[in-house]
Motif scaffolding. Structure first.
Motif, short mmCIF file in Angstrom:
data_model
loop_
_atom_site.label_atom_id
_atom_site.label_comp_id
_atom_site.label_asym_id
_atom_site.label_seq_id
_atom_site.Cartn_x
_atom_site.Cartn_y
_atom_site.Cartn_z
N GLU A 139 79.38 20.95 -72.59
CA GLU A 139 79.19 21.90 -73.68
C GLU A 139 77.91 22.68 -73.43
OE1 GLU A 139 79.09 22.06 -78.59
OE2 GLU A 139 79.20 20.13 -77.52
N GLY A 140 77.91 23.97 -73.75
CA GLY A 140 76.72 24.79 -73.60
C GLY A 140 77.09 26.23 -73.31
N SER A 141 76.60 27.14 -74.11
CA SER A 141 76.91 28.56 -73.92
C SER A 141 76.44 29.02 -72.54
CB SER A 141 76.21 29.39 -75.00
OG SER A 141 76.57 30.74 -74.92
N GLY A 142 77.31 29.78 -71.88
CA GLY A 142 77.01 30.29 -70.54
C GLY A 142 77.38 29.36 -69.41
N LEU A 143 78.04 28.22 -69.72
CA LEU A 143 78.44 27.25 -68.69
C LEU A 143 79.96 27.22 -68.55
CD1 LEU A 143 76.03 24.32 -69.62
CD2 LEU A 143 75.78 25.94 -67.72
N ASN A 144 80.43 26.89 -67.35
CA ASN A 144 81.86 26.89 -67.04
C ASN A 144 82.19 25.65 -66.21
OD1 ASN A 144 84.33 27.37 -65.51
ND2 ASN A 144 84.22 29.51 -66.16
N THR A 145 83.08 24.82 -66.73
CA THR A 145 83.61 23.67 -66.00
C THR A 145 85.00 24.03 -65.51
OG1 THR A 145 82.41 22.14 -67.46
CG2 THR A 145 84.15 21.21 -66.08
N GLY A 146 85.25 23.92 -64.19
CA GLY A 146 86.51 24.40 -63.65
C GLY A 146 87.27 23.41 -62.79
N PHE A 147 88.59 23.48 -62.90
CA PHE A 147 89.54 22.83 -62.00
C PHE A 147 90.53 23.91 -61.62
CE2 PHE A 147 93.89 20.78 -62.01
CZ PHE A 147 93.81 20.23 -60.74
N PHE A 148 90.59 24.28 -60.32
CA PHE A 148 91.41 25.43 -59.96
C PHE A 148 91.75 25.40 -58.48
CE2 PHE A 148 86.95 26.49 -59.59
CZ PHE A 148 86.83 27.26 -58.44
N THR A 149 92.71 26.23 -58.13
CA THR A 149 93.01 26.49 -56.72
C THR A 149 92.53 27.90 -56.38
OG1 THR A 149 95.23 27.29 -57.30
CG2 THR A 149 95.02 24.97 -56.66
N TYR A 150 92.09 28.06 -55.14
CA TYR A 150 91.58 29.37 -54.71
C TYR A 150 91.80 29.53 -53.22
CZ TYR A 150 88.30 32.96 -53.15
OH TYR A 150 87.76 34.05 -52.55
N ILE A 151 92.15 30.76 -52.85
CA ILE A 151 92.14 31.21 -51.45
C ILE A 151 91.72 32.67 -51.50
CG2 ILE A 151 94.50 32.10 -51.21
CD1 ILE A 151 92.82 29.67 -48.74
N GLY A 152 91.06 33.17 -50.44
CA GLY A 152 90.58 34.53 -50.52
C GLY A 152 90.18 35.13 -49.19
N PRO A 153 89.56 36.30 -49.22
CA PRO A 153 89.21 37.00 -47.98
C PRO A 153 88.37 36.17 -47.01
CG PRO A 153 89.00 38.47 -49.86
CD PRO A 153 89.28 37.11 -50.42
N VAL A 154 87.51 35.28 -47.54
CA VAL A 154 86.72 34.45 -46.64
C VAL A 154 87.59 33.55 -45.78
CG1 VAL A 154 86.37 32.52 -48.24
CG2 VAL A 154 84.62 33.06 -46.53
N HIS A 155 88.83 33.30 -46.23
CA HIS A 155 89.80 32.52 -45.46
C HIS A 155 90.80 33.43 -44.73
CE1 HIS A 155 88.83 30.20 -49.25
NE2 HIS A 155 88.36 29.38 -48.32
N ASP A 156 90.50 34.72 -44.69
CA ASP A 156 91.41 35.71 -44.11
C ASP A 156 92.74 35.74 -44.85
OD1 ASP A 156 89.58 36.53 -42.13
OD2 ASP A 156 90.13 34.84 -40.86
N GLN A 157 92.69 35.57 -46.16
CA GLN A 157 93.87 35.61 -47.01
C GLN A 157 93.57 36.47 -48.24
OE1 GLN A 157 96.87 34.18 -46.39
NE2 GLN A 157 96.13 33.37 -44.43
N PRO A 158 94.60 36.95 -48.91
CA PRO A 158 94.37 37.61 -50.21
C PRO A 158 93.81 36.61 -51.21
CG PRO A 158 96.57 38.09 -49.37
CD PRO A 158 96.02 36.99 -48.52
N HIS A 159 93.17 37.12 -52.25
CA HIS A 159 92.61 36.28 -53.31
C HIS A 159 93.71 35.89 -54.28
CE1 HIS A 159 89.71 36.12 -57.03
NE2 HIS A 159 90.46 35.04 -56.91
N ASP A 160 94.14 34.62 -54.20
CA ASP A 160 95.06 34.01 -55.16
C ASP A 160 94.33 32.85 -55.83
OD1 ASP A 160 97.09 35.75 -54.54
OD2 ASP A 160 98.42 34.25 -53.66
N GLU A 161 94.67 32.59 -57.10
CA GLU A 161 93.93 31.59 -57.87
C GLU A 161 94.76 31.12 -59.05
OE1 GLU A 161 89.63 31.58 -60.23
OE2 GLU A 161 90.01 33.01 -58.60
N ILE A 162 94.68 29.82 -59.37
CA ILE A 162 95.28 29.26 -60.57
C ILE A 162 94.20 28.40 -61.22
CG2 ILE A 162 97.15 27.88 -61.55
CD1 ILE A 162 98.75 28.41 -58.97
N ASP A 163 93.96 28.60 -62.54
CA ASP A 163 92.77 28.06 -63.18
C ASP A 163 93.03 27.19 -64.40
OD1 ASP A 163 90.94 29.59 -61.57
OD2 ASP A 163 91.44 31.34 -62.76
#
Length: 265
Positions: free
Chosen positions: A116-140
């Protein structure tokens, strides 16, 4: 959302999970291999599975630097911390881990206690993106600390927020105790679950990711994303998001633990 430094391309390139693209004149489709099923209960943090982010931040919006010192495992719980401590060009440090492997269609599950706390984010997600030579796809799944009574579900396709996000009530609150979060990603559908209850679905083919991705767990803060995350309020002491279990079940594989949504199918 994550955006790793270029040097991590070599780690991602070692993944054994492939993306098979079938091109048809006038259309583009992707068949996503699933990856191997696993259950992680954090007896340790094996480097064969997990990479610990350290020494960078994801952009100007993030007010903390990823630090390996904010990642720890004890008594079967992974702790990702946030603390006021200057590191690199940020005044705070925070924790993130990511799988070395990529995963596609299947069931993704976590048991976690957010902060808990304003301005904080706890995440569980999948990600792939340009740094992996792939398009940016994500599920959050993202718990915004300004209101941890709810969790936000969302997805990105080719770098675009598809405008399908939803805030879902978490019985008892996401920061007061551990809760189970899951999403099932399959061809033509994503379904999100909270404590075994279906809370959201996406079926529009233009709003569905199509590239195998890495699994991320993270805690971070922002001074600038105030309209979304709230005005940042520095914690008075170090805090940590906690994770008891992460699992991936490939399509067709048996249920791996009693609380899994796969068991209900």
């Amino acid at each position: 959302m994550d955006n790793e430094p270029t040097r991590l391309c070599t780690i991602a390139a070692s993944s054994t999970i492939a993306i098979i693209a079938a091109l048809v004149p006038g259309t583009t489709t992707h068949a996503v291999e699933a990856g191997a099923s696993f259950v992680e209960e954090f007896d340790d943090l094996a480097s064969e599975r997990w990479y610990v982010s350290d020494g960078w931040s994801n952009g100007d919006h993030q007010n903390c630097t990823w630090s390996k010192d904010q990642v720890s495992v004890e008594d079967g719980v992974l702790r990702l911390g946030f603390a006021t401590d200057g590191y690199k060009d940020r005044d705070n440090v925070c924790g993130e881990v990511q799988t070395n492997e990529r995963f596609g269609y299947g069931t993704y599950e976590v048991r976690m206690k957010a902060v808990e706390g304003s301005g904080l984010n706890t995440g569980f997600f999948t990600y792939i993106g340009p740094v992996h030579d792939q398009p940016h796809d994500e599920i959050d799944f993202e718990v915004l600390g300004k209101n941890p009574s709810k969790v936000q579900v969302n997805q990105y396709v080719d770098g675009e927020n598809v405008g399908d996000e939803k805030l879902v009530e978490v019985p008892g609150g996401a920061a007061s105790d551990f809760n189970d979060y899951a999403f099932v990603w399959e061809e033509g559908r994503i379904a999100w679950y909270v404590n075994g209850e279906l809370v959201h679905e996406a079926t529009d083919p233009d709003k569905l990711p199509s590239h195998a991705s890495k699994i991320y767990l993270s805690l971070w803060g922002s001074d600038t994303l105030t309209s979304w995350m709230g005005a940042f309020e520095a914690p008075g002491e170090p805090i940590a998001a906690q994770f008891e279990r992460v699992a991936f079940t490939a399509p067709g594989d048996d249920c791996q633990f009693p609380e899994s949504v796969v068991c209900a199918d």
